[in-house]
Design a protein around this motif. Structure first.
Motif, PDB file in Angstrom:
ATOM      1  N   LEU A   1       1.961   2.917  -1.093  1.00 45.51           N
ATOM      2  CA  LEU A   1       3.334   2.496  -0.822  1.00 45.51           C
ATOM      3  C   LEU A   1       4.055   2.121  -2.109  1.00 45.51           C
ATOM      4  CD1 LEU A   1       2.849   0.387   2.428  1.00 45.51           C
ATOM      5  CD2 LEU A   1       4.008   2.598   2.222  1.00 45.51           C
TER       6      LEU A   1
ATOM      7  N   LEU B   1       9.743   7.645   1.778  1.00 46.96           N
ATOM      8  CA  LEU B   1       8.955   6.986   2.823  1.00 46.96           C
ATOM      9  C   LEU B   1       9.520   7.313   4.195  1.00 46.96           C
ATOM     10  CD1 LEU B   1       8.535   3.427   1.255  1.00 46.96           C
ATOM     11  CD2 LEU B   1       6.724   5.121   1.559  1.00 46.96           C
TER      12      LEU B   1
ATOM     13  N   THR C   1       5.173   5.286  -3.966  1.00 49.05           N
ATOM     14  CA  THR C   1       6.074   6.221  -3.279  1.00 49.05           C
ATOM     15  C   THR C   1       7.501   5.704  -3.324  1.00 49.05           C
ATOM     16  OG1 THR C   1       4.282   6.821  -1.756  1.00 49.05           O
ATOM     17  CG2 THR C   1       6.526   7.446  -1.122  1.00 49.05           C
TER      18      THR C   1
ATOM     19  N   ARG D   1       6.901  -1.117   6.513  1.00 48.10           N
ATOM     20  CA  ARG D   1       5.736  -1.738   5.871  1.00 48.10           C
ATOM     21  C   ARG D   1       6.087  -2.281   4.487  1.00 48.10           C
ATOM     22  NH1 ARG D   1       0.372   1.955   6.885  1.00 48.10           N
ATOM     23  NH2 ARG D   1      -0.499   0.560   8.464  1.00 48.10           N
ATOM     24  N   LYS D   2       6.934  -1.581   3.763  1.00 44.96           N
ATOM     25  CA  LYS D   2       7.275  -2.018   2.412  1.00 44.96           C
ATOM     26  C   LYS D   2       8.148  -3.272   2.428  1.00 44.96           C
ATOM     27  CE  LYS D   2       7.658   0.328  -1.997  1.00 44.96           C
ATOM     28  NZ  LYS D   2       7.878   1.633  -2.676  1.00 44.96           N
TER      29      LYS D   2
ATOM     30  N   GLU E   1      -3.794   1.617   0.835  1.00 43.53           N
ATOM     31  CA  GLU E   1      -2.494   1.871   1.444  1.00 43.53           C
ATOM     32  C   GLU E   1      -1.379   1.199   0.645  1.00 43.53           C
ATOM     33  OE1 GLU E   1      -0.296   3.895   4.346  1.00 43.53           O
ATOM     34  OE2 GLU E   1      -2.425   3.977   3.812  1.00 43.53           O
TER      35      GLU E   1
ATOM     36  N   GLY F   1       6.729   3.619   6.879  1.00 46.47           N
ATOM     37  CA  GLY F   1       6.463   3.206   5.501  1.00 46.47           C
ATOM     38  C   GLY F   1       7.518   2.248   4.979  1.00 46.47           C
TER      39      GLY F   1
END
Length: 257
Positions: A190, A198, A193, A205-206, A186, A202
């Motif tokens: 990320l 995103l 991308t 999360r980043k 995962e 996403g």
């Protein structure tokens, strides 16, 4: 089953699922044949699966989920495949719904919602999104998206009324070990991308350290896990641990620089 259920072959992917597989297969006795594709389990998974008279067990070394599903799809002879993980529980109501289906020609799949359960106790909410589970043979494609697999369906997809129960009874140690591998994949997704592509989850999360706190609040309050007692707290703990593992994977390249 005398209806549409006779046109469906359930397929289950397994690897060291002895605590789940018997419960899952027990709910699939209605199927003429169930195919279990096992990724070289070291526990009693294959032995338990083979004890069901309608189950055919095959062993394939794991490369990725897309490869396993593509292999499984090549083995079925019915027109439709029901794609299940080893901890998916098909309720009697869902089985009856499947048997009563009459798909029009332009429908290539059906998606199901999921209801998460902890040791058999269903929760009020889940972070698990609906996805296609019943697909027309020859129409579906399988691909990887980070650590998860995606089932692509070219035609129309309808929604099943009854959910699938997601009830994984493996212990927390096994959960953490599995998440360490999943979150490496995962994190790679990320990183590769661009920010503008995103989705909201996403992007959160980043941001790394933000995600564990955000998922805790979302799970407890928005999904109302706080009302589910110990089961809700266990589910929240699992989700927070997964995000912490992902955050560590995303931070790791900076720490090596």
């Amino acid at each position: 089953m005398a209806g549409f259920g006779a046109e469906i072959t359930p397929v289950v992917l397994t690897r060291d699922e002895e605590v789940n597989i018997g419960r899952t297969l027990g709910q699939l006795r209605w199927a003429r044949e169930v195919i279990v594709v096992d990724s070289e389990s070291s526990d009693r998974t294959r032995e338990i699966a083979a004890s069901f008279p309608n189950v055919r067990v095959t062993v394939r070394r794991f490369d990725d989920f897309a490869g396993q599903w593509s292999h499984a799809a090549s083995m079925i002879t019915t027109d439709w495949m029901l794609a299940l993980d080893a901890d998916y529980f098909v309720t009697d109501a869902l089985a009856a719904e499947l048997d009563a289906l009459a798909p029009p020609p332009d429908v290539d799949g059906y998606e199901a919602a999921f209801r998460y359960a902890v040791n058999g106790r269903p929760l009020r909410g889940t972070l698990y999104p609906p996805h296609a589970v019943l697909v027309r043979r020859g129409a579906a494609t399988f691909s990887m998206d980070g650590h998860a697999y995606r089932i692509g369906v070219p035609g129309r997809v309808e929604r099943l009324r009854n959910p699938i129960i997601h009830d994984d009874r493996k212990d927390l140690r096994r959960f953490i070990a599995r998440q360490k591998k999943y979150m490496r994949d995962e994190a790679a997704k990320l990183r590769a991308t661009p920010w503008r592509r995103l989705n909201t989850a996403g992007k959160i999360r980043k941001l790394r350290v933000v995600a564990p706190f955000a998922v805790a609040l979302h799970t407890l309050l928005v999904k109302r896990a706080i009302l589910d007692g110990r089961a809700g707290w266990r589910y929240t703990l699992e989700r927070v641990l997964a995000e912490l593992i992902l955050s560590r994977e995303l931070i790791r390249p900076s720490s090596r620089a």
